[in-house]
Scaffold this motif. Structure first.
Motif, PDB file in Angstrom:
ATOM      1  N   ASN A   1      13.986  52.423  65.866  1.00 40.46           N
ATOM      2  CA  ASN A   1      14.086  51.435  65.477  1.00 40.46           C
ATOM      3  C   ASN A   1      14.394  50.903  63.410  1.00 40.46           C
ATOM      4  O   ASN A   1      14.078  52.199  63.007  1.00 40.46           O
ATOM      5  CB  ASN A   1      12.831  50.670  65.822  1.00 40.46           C
ATOM      6  CG  ASN A   1      11.869  50.294  65.894  1.00 40.46           C
ATOM      7  OD1 ASN A   1      11.416  51.851  65.174  1.00 40.46           O
ATOM      8  ND2 ASN A   1      10.745  49.800  65.348  1.00 40.46           N
TER       9      ASN A   1
ATOM     10  N   TRP B   1       8.500  48.000  68.537  1.00 40.71           N
ATOM     11  CA  TRP B   1       7.620  48.115  67.829  1.00 40.71           C
ATOM     12  C   TRP B   1       6.540  48.382  68.727  1.00 40.71           C
ATOM     13  O   TRP B   1       5.069  49.062  67.802  1.00 40.71           O
ATOM     14  CB  TRP B   1       7.131  46.953  66.715  1.00 40.71           C
ATOM     15  CG  TRP B   1       5.937  46.992  65.905  1.00 40.71           C
ATOM     16  CD1 TRP B   1       4.981  46.427  66.341  1.00 40.71           C
ATOM     17  CD2 TRP B   1       5.812  48.089  64.494  1.00 40.71           C
ATOM     18  NE1 TRP B   1       4.236  46.371  65.236  1.00 40.71           N
ATOM     19  CE2 TRP B   1       4.984  47.049  63.984  1.00 40.71           C
ATOM     20  CE3 TRP B   1       6.626  48.552  63.701  1.00 40.71           C
ATOM     21  CZ2 TRP B   1       4.147  48.331  63.178  1.00 40.71           C
ATOM     22  CZ3 TRP B   1       6.037  49.257  63.205  1.00 40.71           C
ATOM     23  CH2 TRP B   1       4.728  48.864  62.514  1.00 40.71           C
ATOM     24  N   GLN B   2       5.972  47.435  69.805  1.00 42.22           N
ATOM     25  CA  GLN B   2       4.387  47.128  70.119  1.00 42.22           C
ATOM     26  C   GLN B   2       4.827  48.379  71.463  1.00 42.22           C
ATOM     27  O   GLN B   2       3.323  48.400  71.661  1.00 42.22           O
ATOM     28  CB  GLN B   2       4.907  45.625  71.211  1.00 42.22           C
ATOM     29  CG  GLN B   2       3.373  45.833  72.147  1.00 42.22           C
ATOM     30  CD  GLN B   2       2.472  45.510  71.289  1.00 42.22           C
ATOM     31  OE1 GLN B   2       2.342  44.947  69.769  1.00 42.22           O
ATOM     32  NE2 GLN B   2       0.938  46.236  70.952  1.00 42.22           N
ATOM     33  N   GLU B   3       5.572  48.774  71.841  1.00 43.19           N
ATOM     34  CA  GLU B   3       5.662  50.274  73.121  1.00 43.19           C
ATOM     35  C   GLU B   3       5.449  51.431  72.313  1.00 43.19           C
ATOM     36  O   GLU B   3       4.228  51.867  72.713  1.00 43.19           O
ATOM     37  CB  GLU B   3       7.025  50.062  73.696  1.00 43.19           C
ATOM     38  CG  GLU B   3       6.631  51.776  74.434  1.00 43.19           C
ATOM     39  CD  GLU B   3       8.438  52.217  74.698  1.00 43.19           C
ATOM     40  OE1 GLU B   3       8.321  53.158  75.500  1.00 43.19           O
ATOM     41  OE2 GLU B   3       9.147  51.490  74.650  1.00 43.19           O
TER      42      GLU B   3
ATOM     43  N   ASP C   1      15.623  40.581  66.284  1.00 46.44           N
ATOM     44  CA  ASP C   1      14.056  40.348  66.863  1.00 46.44           C
ATOM     45  C   ASP C   1      13.393  41.097  68.498  1.00 46.44           C
ATOM     46  O   ASP C   1      12.200  41.958  67.882  1.00 46.44           O
ATOM     47  CB  ASP C   1      13.868  39.010  66.641  1.00 46.44           C
ATOM     48  CG  ASP C   1      13.934  38.103  65.280  1.00 46.44           C
ATOM     49  OD1 ASP C   1      13.983  39.536  64.496  1.00 46.44           O
ATOM     50  OD2 ASP C   1      13.959  37.151  65.282  1.00 46.44           O
ATOM     51  N   ALA C   2      14.232  40.295  68.992  1.00 44.05           N
ATOM     52  CA  ALA C   2      13.152  40.936  70.984  1.00 44.05           C
ATOM     53  C   ALA C   2      13.798  42.174  70.776  1.00 44.05           C
ATOM     54  O   ALA C   2      11.948  42.919  70.836  1.00 44.05           O
ATOM     55  CB  ALA C   2      14.029  40.202  72.153  1.00 44.05           C
ATOM     56  N   GLU C   3      14.444  42.708  70.384  1.00 41.15           N
ATOM     57  CA  GLU C   3      14.205  44.653  70.325  1.00 41.15           C
ATOM     58  C   GLU C   3      13.149  44.935  69.713  1.00 41.15           C
ATOM     59  O   GLU C   3      12.696  46.127  70.372  1.00 41.15           O
ATOM     60  CB  GLU C   3      15.847  45.346  69.979  1.00 41.15           C
ATOM     61  CG  GLU C   3      15.850  46.328  70.538  1.00 41.15           C
ATOM     62  CD  GLU C   3      17.680  46.731  70.254  1.00 41.15           C
ATOM     63  OE1 GLU C   3      17.464  48.248  70.601  1.00 41.15           O
ATOM     64  OE2 GLU C   3      18.333  46.218  69.876  1.00 41.15           O
ATOM     65  N   PHE C   4      13.046  44.786  68.457  1.00 41.25           N
ATOM     66  CA  PHE C   4      12.679  45.232  67.628  1.00 41.25           C
ATOM     67  C   PHE C   4      11.161  44.787  67.918  1.00 41.25           C
ATOM     68  O   PHE C   4      10.126  46.020  68.160  1.00 41.25           O
ATOM     69  CB  PHE C   4      12.199  44.829  66.122  1.00 41.25           C
ATOM     70  CG  PHE C   4      11.478  45.255  65.042  1.00 41.25           C
ATOM     71  CD1 PHE C   4      11.772  46.587  64.206  1.00 41.25           C
ATOM     72  CD2 PHE C   4       9.993  44.752  65.102  1.00 41.25           C
ATOM     73  CE1 PHE C   4      10.789  46.853  63.525  1.00 41.25           C
ATOM     74  CE2 PHE C   4       9.222  44.911  64.245  1.00 41.25           C
ATOM     75  CZ  PHE C   4       9.593  46.068  63.540  1.00 41.25           C
ATOM     76  N   GLU C   5      10.600  43.890  68.121  1.00 39.57           N
ATOM     77  CA  GLU C   5       9.269  43.498  69.490  1.00 39.57           C
ATOM     78  C   GLU C   5       9.362  45.058  70.292  1.00 39.57           C
ATOM     79  O   GLU C   5       7.852  45.051  69.929  1.00 39.57           O
ATOM     80  CB  GLU C   5       8.816  42.025  69.022  1.00 39.57           C
ATOM     81  CG  GLU C   5       8.717  40.984  68.251  1.00 39.57           C
ATOM     82  CD  GLU C   5       7.833  41.360  67.013  1.00 39.57           C
ATOM     83  OE1 GLU C   5       7.007  41.969  67.539  1.00 39.57           O
ATOM     84  OE2 GLU C   5       8.400  40.931  66.334  1.00 39.57           O
ATOM     85  N   GLN C   6       9.902  44.515  71.460  1.00 34.03           N
ATOM     86  CA  GLN C   6       9.178  45.715  72.127  1.00 34.03           C
ATOM     87  C   GLN C   6       9.344  47.204  71.741  1.00 34.03           C
ATOM     88  O   GLN C   6       8.386  47.359  71.932  1.00 34.03           O
ATOM     89  CB  GLN C   6      10.988  45.383  72.924  1.00 34.03           C
ATOM     90  CG  GLN C   6      10.238  45.860  74.470  1.00 34.03           C
ATOM     91  CD  GLN C   6      10.638  47.677  74.520  1.00 34.03           C
ATOM     92  OE1 GLN C   6      11.643  48.123  73.639  1.00 34.03           O
ATOM     93  NE2 GLN C   6       9.838  48.335  75.296  1.00 34.03           N
TER      94      GLN C   6
ATOM     95  N   SER D   1       8.553  52.249  63.409  1.00 34.00           N
ATOM     96  CA  SER D   1       7.731  52.321  64.224  1.00 34.00           C
ATOM     97  C   SER D   1       7.355  53.478  64.093  1.00 34.00           C
ATOM     98  O   SER D   1       5.655  54.104  64.607  1.00 34.00           O
ATOM     99  CB  SER D   1       8.055  51.865  65.489  1.00 34.00           C
ATOM    100  OG  SER D   1       8.607  52.572  66.151  1.00 34.00           O
TER     101      SER D   1
END
Length: 253
Positions: free
Chosen positions: A96, A109-111, A102-107, A156
């Motif tokens: 990443n 990043w959090q995982e 945005d949506a893909e990055f947040e998913q 990430s």
């Protein structure tokens, strides 16, 4: 290591599998943890076949889930009465970048954050009462040379592995009064499932160009460093981040 109890996360394959087998050969009682029950069973059978006197149990565990971590500690204590060694090896790598949707990055990043960093702290916290009771408590966190040098597209992963070194140093200071050592191992390019997706020719070219030893490392070579940090001889070693990378992180091209 005879009589010691060691939890190894990410034990179903790669460096975790190699570490679990090496610990068993050294006499430790091993608690194998991973998401794949089938792969864990295979590793446990491999230990039973190659180390006849070894004792190992398998616990299906998703380290991103706090309840699974609590169940892992409970299973180790129920089976062996305590915990002496904790190897935080489970990890994921996802590509990443800061320019990602945005949506893909947040998913992503959090995982990656949950598995590569937050889970380490959570498991130490849950195991701490038992580590404090041990005469030789050890924590080894598996970081990466991506914490020391980096490349585009692994935002990430690089961030979490740098964070692993940070928590290792902080925990080493905090837990020193209990005689618990905390160290990090930083593998470079290693032949694991995580790197198996890359073409063999590309890996060979990369090793010739970037690694002074001109090859990828083997999981067993990382496992040996992890084992060394858990031996009584390493009782005065804490807060370190040791590269196992064939010289890659010191090599300027």
């Amino acid at each position: 290591m005879a009589g010691s109890t060691a939890i190894v996360t990410g034990a179903a394959s790669g460096m975790g599998r190699a570490t679990a087998i090496l610990f068993a050969r050294a006499g430790a009682r091993v608690v194998l943890a991973d998401r794949s029950a089938e792969q864990l069973a295979a590793v446990r059978e491999e230990i039973a076949a190659t180390v006849p006197d070894a004792s190992a149990i398998a616990v299906t565990c998703d380290v991103s889930r706090p309840d699974d971590l609590s169940a892992l500690v409970d299973a180790a204590v129920a089976e062996y009465g305590g915990i002496d060694i904790l190897v935080n090896n489970a990890g994921v790598s996802r590509r990443n970048s800061v320019a990602q949707d945005d949506a893909e990055f947040e998913q992503v990043w959090q995982e990656v954050l949950d598995i590569n960093l937050t889970a380490h702290v959570r498991l130490v916290r849950r195991a701490l009462p038992h580590l404090r009771e041990s005469a030789h408590g050890r924590v080894v966190n598996i970081a990466s040379t991506e914490a020391l040098v980096s490349q585009a597209g692994l935002l990430s992963y690089s961030a979490t592995k740098a964070g692993v070194i940070g928590i290792t140093r902080s925990l080493a200071i905090e837990l020193a009064e209990f005689g618990i050592t905390v160290n990090a191992v930083c593998p470079g390019p290693i032949e694991t499932g995580m790197t198996s997706k890359y073409p063999a020719e590309g890996k060979a070219n990369y090793a010739r160009r970037r690694v002074p030893m001109r090859r990828y490392g083997r999981p067993e070579e990382v496992a040996q460093m992890t084992l060394n940090l858990c031996l009584p001889a390493s009782s005065y070693v804490t807060g370190t981040a040791i590269p196992v990378d064939g010289g890659m992180s010191m090599f300027h091209v």
